[in-house]
Design a protein around this motif. Structure first.
Motif, PDB file in Angstrom:
ATOM      1  N   VAL A   1      -0.619   7.223 -15.967  1.00 32.94           N
ATOM      2  CA  VAL A   1      -0.619   6.799 -14.572  1.00 32.94           C
ATOM      3  C   VAL A   1      -1.933   6.077 -14.250  1.00 32.94           C
ATOM      4  CG1 VAL A   1      -1.460   9.059 -13.794  1.00 32.94           C
ATOM      5  CG2 VAL A   1      -0.270   7.576 -12.187  1.00 32.94           C
ATOM      6  N   VAL A   2      -1.827   4.991 -13.507  1.00 33.47           N
ATOM      7  CA  VAL A   2      -2.973   4.147 -13.173  1.00 33.47           C
ATOM      8  C   VAL A   2      -3.008   3.951 -11.656  1.00 33.47           C
ATOM      9  CG1 VAL A   2      -3.994   1.848 -13.446  1.00 33.47           C
ATOM     10  CG2 VAL A   2      -2.807   2.927 -15.376  1.00 33.47           C
ATOM     11  N   VAL A   3      -4.190   4.148 -11.071  1.00 35.46           N
ATOM     12  CA  VAL A   3      -4.397   3.895  -9.639  1.00 35.46           C
ATOM     13  C   VAL A   3      -5.194   2.608  -9.508  1.00 35.46           C
ATOM     14  CG1 VAL A   3      -5.431   4.762  -7.502  1.00 35.46           C
ATOM     15  CG2 VAL A   3      -4.424   6.365  -9.146  1.00 35.46           C
ATOM     16  N   GLN A   4      -4.619   1.606  -8.870  1.00 41.40           N
ATOM     17  CA  GLN A   4      -5.336   0.336  -8.716  1.00 41.40           C
ATOM     18  C   GLN A   4      -4.698  -0.509  -7.624  1.00 41.40           C
ATOM     19  OE1 GLN A   4      -4.745  -1.419 -12.689  1.00 41.40           O
ATOM     20  NE2 GLN A   4      -3.126  -2.711 -11.851  1.00 41.40           N
ATOM     21  N   GLU A   5      -5.392  -1.530  -7.192  1.00 41.56           N
ATOM     22  CA  GLU A   5      -4.787  -2.489  -6.272  1.00 41.56           C
ATOM     23  C   GLU A   5      -3.623  -3.184  -6.967  1.00 41.56           C
ATOM     24  OE1 GLU A   5      -7.479  -5.310  -4.587  1.00 41.56           O
ATOM     25  OE2 GLU A   5      -8.298  -3.855  -3.172  1.00 41.56           O
ATOM     26  N   LEU A   6      -2.532  -3.340  -6.223  1.00 42.49           N
ATOM     27  CA  LEU A   6      -1.352  -4.000  -6.775  1.00 42.49           C
ATOM     28  C   LEU A   6      -0.928  -5.105  -5.820  1.00 42.49           C
ATOM     29  CD1 LEU A   6       0.668  -0.761  -7.643  1.00 42.49           C
ATOM     30  CD2 LEU A   6      -0.485  -2.252  -9.283  1.00 42.49           C
ATOM     31  N   ASP A   7      -0.553  -6.249  -6.356  1.00 37.23           N
ATOM     32  CA  ASP A   7      -0.073  -7.287  -5.442  1.00 37.23           C
ATOM     33  C   ASP A   7       1.450  -7.267  -5.375  1.00 37.23           C
ATOM     34  OD1 ASP A   7       0.820  -8.623  -7.699  1.00 37.23           O
ATOM     35  OD2 ASP A   7      -0.923  -9.966  -7.765  1.00 37.23           O
ATOM     36  N   GLU A   8       1.986  -8.020  -4.426  1.00 36.35           N
ATOM     37  CA  GLU A   8       3.425  -7.926  -4.186  1.00 36.35           C
ATOM     38  C   GLU A   8       4.225  -8.446  -5.377  1.00 36.35           C
ATOM     39  OE1 GLU A   8       4.926  -9.902  -0.672  1.00 36.35           O
ATOM     40  OE2 GLU A   8       6.431  -8.333  -0.398  1.00 36.35           O
ATOM     41  N   GLN A   9       3.688  -9.446  -6.084  1.00 37.11           N
ATOM     42  CA  GLN A   9       4.416  -9.975  -7.232  1.00 37.11           C
ATOM     43  C   GLN A   9       4.543  -8.918  -8.322  1.00 37.11           C
ATOM     44  OE1 GLN A   9       5.919 -12.976  -6.855  1.00 37.11           O
ATOM     45  NE2 GLN A   9       7.034 -12.177  -8.632  1.00 37.11           N
ATOM     46  N   THR A  10       3.493  -8.136  -8.497  1.00 39.56           N
ATOM     47  CA  THR A  10       3.544  -7.044  -9.480  1.00 39.56           C
ATOM     48  C   THR A  10       4.627  -6.042  -9.097  1.00 39.56           C
ATOM     49  OG1 THR A  10       1.194  -7.321  -9.899  1.00 39.56           O
ATOM     50  CG2 THR A  10       2.157  -5.216 -10.559  1.00 39.56           C
ATOM     51  N   LEU A  11       4.726  -5.778  -7.799  1.00 43.17           N
ATOM     52  CA  LEU A  11       5.784  -4.883  -7.330  1.00 43.17           C
ATOM     53  C   LEU A  11       7.160  -5.473  -7.636  1.00 43.17           C
ATOM     54  CD1 LEU A  11       6.781  -2.432  -5.670  1.00 43.17           C
ATOM     55  CD2 LEU A  11       6.492  -3.835  -3.617  1.00 43.17           C
ATOM     56  N   LEU A  12       7.347  -6.737  -7.326  1.00 49.33           N
ATOM     57  CA  LEU A  12       8.654  -7.372  -7.532  1.00 49.33           C
ATOM     58  C   LEU A  12       9.011  -7.453  -9.016  1.00 49.33           C
ATOM     59  CD1 LEU A  12       8.328 -10.239  -4.866  1.00 49.33           C
ATOM     60  CD2 LEU A  12       9.650  -8.118  -4.667  1.00 49.33           C
ATOM     61  N   ASN A  13       7.984  -7.504  -9.871  1.00 47.97           N
ATOM     62  CA  ASN A  13       8.219  -7.582 -11.324  1.00 47.97           C
ATOM     63  C   ASN A  13       8.326  -6.214 -11.993  1.00 47.97           C
ATOM     64  OD1 ASN A  13       8.152 -10.361 -11.279  1.00 47.97           O
ATOM     65  ND2 ASN A  13       5.967 -10.487 -11.789  1.00 47.97           N
ATOM     66  N   ALA A  14       8.217  -5.137 -11.208  1.00 47.53           N
ATOM     67  CA  ALA A  14       8.208  -3.793 -11.798  1.00 47.53           C
ATOM     68  C   ALA A  14       9.556  -3.469 -12.443  1.00 47.53           C
ATOM     69  CB  ALA A  14       7.884  -2.764 -10.719  1.00 47.53           C
ATOM     70  N   ASP A  15       9.515  -2.530 -13.395  1.00 47.14           N
ATOM     71  CA  ASP A  15      10.761  -2.049 -14.013  1.00 47.14           C
ATOM     72  C   ASP A  15      11.470  -1.046 -13.113  1.00 47.14           C
ATOM     73  OD1 ASP A  15      10.062  -3.524 -16.292  1.00 47.14           O
ATOM     74  OD2 ASP A  15       8.930  -1.832 -17.126  1.00 47.14           O
TER      75      ASP A  15
ATOM     76  N   VAL B   1       0.816  -1.210   0.000  1.00 49.60           N
ATOM     77  CA  VAL B   1       0.000   0.000   0.000  1.00 49.60           C
ATOM     78  C   VAL B   1       0.853   1.265   0.000  1.00 49.60           C
ATOM     79  CG1 VAL B   1      -1.753   1.338   1.242  1.00 49.60           C
ATOM     80  CG2 VAL B   1      -1.916  -1.154   1.145  1.00 49.60           C
ATOM     81  N   GLU B   2       1.812   1.331   0.926  1.00 43.64           N
ATOM     82  CA  GLU B   2       2.585   2.565   1.076  1.00 43.64           C
ATOM     83  C   GLU B   2       3.781   2.303   1.966  1.00 43.64           C
ATOM     84  OE1 GLU B   2      -0.274   5.234   2.864  1.00 43.64           O
ATOM     85  OE2 GLU B   2      -0.097   4.289   4.834  1.00 43.64           O
ATOM     86  N   GLY B   3       4.671   3.300   2.057  1.00 37.04           N
ATOM     87  CA  GLY B   3       5.729   3.261   3.058  1.00 37.04           C
ATOM     88  C   GLY B   3       5.193   3.789   4.374  1.00 37.04           C
ATOM     89  N   THR B   4       5.999   3.707   5.430  1.00 30.10           N
ATOM     90  CA  THR B   4       5.520   4.195   6.727  1.00 30.10           C
ATOM     91  C   THR B   4       5.256   5.697   6.688  1.00 30.10           C
ATOM     92  OG1 THR B   4       7.710   4.693   7.639  1.00 30.10           O
ATOM     93  CG2 THR B   4       6.896   2.448   7.938  1.00 30.10           C
TER      94      THR B   4
END
Lengths: 274, 274
Positions: free
Chosen positions: A219-233, A175-178
């Protein structure tokens, strides 16, 4: 006369023990980067504050607050730093009922800019994987004073290995950083998590969302899962005090500072430098 | 000398504006019914507080706090009333990181017993159906200072038609009142909602859970849906200041004051009367 804290327009550094912000976290705050005695991204901060006050049914004249802030900033010894504006429902009796409260209390405080290594901005940071989860609730988006989850997440690490921590929600979604919002880049498009169920709708995030298309970045606002984060460029975090920090490492993944991140970082920095 | 508020053992009625309870709701509280200058259900209150402090990693000597409370109570003009014990992480710098905070701050305040009609206890109350939902989070059970949901729920009604409001969670399950816990009776068995995802683990609820089998009443803690509540034989709410209030009406349903409710109410009242 100590002038770096004002409570209700007076240079005092304490609040009544009956304050509702203390009792219940019944209030809101803004943390604003100050350059040449002026708030940066001011309209975003005042808009979010007004929206939050409206949601909590706390009455405060924002125009009048802006004037008080200008006076407060004119009296500081430094022309640059960080302004914290904290608004509570004022004093009340024991019990949750807000009826009969004294009305909005204003707490202004001025702080030095935090000292972070230049490398945070240039080479990027390492994100700590926080185990404290963000709960789901109907107060999402607001920068209210109920921030125990952020406190507990930030308490999970110390030392200089990690510069920020990533918070997942109860479903395990990033979701976000602290103290920051999260963006990732995939195939040239910016993505940031939706904040319908948790998280703070950060000012720097809002600025990026409004400006990105003008910079030629979808820019797109949507739910993102952790795998999508790990696969990001590319990945970065941002807030309105420090601007954009590229994320260089999270768990077993490393990223270079990508071209989209660098563009956004530099555009944000222009605004934050006044 | 004003003695009905002590901050860190001193008869002052203000706290530093840098307090973490104010900034982030970074702390806990207990609201304790006082009879003959002594806390009722004391061991329950101190145990919950100690557990919460441990969870938040706030260090405080509870034995020492109990001694301070005894001294504070000995100086009040009234021998009966309500003691509020509010503990924060103390003062800290700007930012969520709790490292470097001053350590626990103790805020004691003494209040008159709230004046509620006797009929609340005897004839029962009408519950307002709050639309503010309790979110799901990992801080459930604790009586921490992040209580905006309760404030917003309590703000939904005024006047004397409703004496308490019922809060559902994000899934629509009944959880608790704004300032009370919820019980229902079905076929002679007590049921109270599980508080794994939201809600406050109330002292009166804990007392009832521990004592019920000794009173010959089986008790079950589980998720309950609204239809189960509406189909209940008896319903009541409770807290450690007011004891048990039978629920006479909620939405379109009316209940008499049942025999299990009356038994529990009277047993609780014995303890709350010292």
């Amino acid at each position: 006369m100590k002038t770096d804290i004002w409570v209700d327009g007076e240079p005092v550094s304490s609040v009544p023990a009956t304050d509702r912000g203390l009792a219940y976290g019944d209030g809101l705050f803004e943390t604003i980067r100050i350059v040449k005695r002026r708030p940066t991204l001011a309209e975003f901060h005042w808009q979010r504050l007004a929206k939050g006050l409206n949601r909590l049914a706390i009455t405060l004249d924002i125009e009048w607050l802006m004037e008080e802030v200008a006076t407060f900033l004119s009296l500081q010894s430094a022309s640059g730093g960080v302004l914290k504006v904290l608004i509570t429902r004022g004093s009340g009796g024991r019990g949750y009922n807000p009826a009969g409260c004294s009305g909005a209390r204003r707490i202004l405080s001025f702080h030095a800019l935090p000292k972070h290594p230049e490398s945070n901005r240039n080479a990027g940071i390492t994100l700590y994987p926080c185990s404290t989860r963000l709960g789901h609730n109907s107060l999402a988006g607001m920068k209210h004073l109920n921030r125990l989850e952020n406190v507990l997440a930030r308490a999970e690490w110390d030392g200089s290995e990690f510069q920020e921590g990533l918070m997942l929600d109860l479903d395990g979604l990033p979701v976000e950083g602290t103290m920051t919002n999260l963006f990732l880049v995939k195939n040239g498009t910016l993505y940031t998590p939706a904040l319908n169920r948790c998280g703070v709708s950060g000012i720097c995030r809002e600025f990026i969302l409004r400006q990105a298309s003008g910079w030629g970045v979808p820019v797109v606002v949507q739910e993102l899962d952790e795998q999508t984060l790990l696969n990001a460029d590319e990945v970065f975090v941002c807030n309105s005090v420090n601007g954009v920090w590229p994320v260089a490492r999270y768990r077993h993944i490393s990223w270079p500072v990508g071209v989209v991140t660098a563009t956004v970082r530099d555009r944000v920095l222009e605004v934050l430098n006044g």
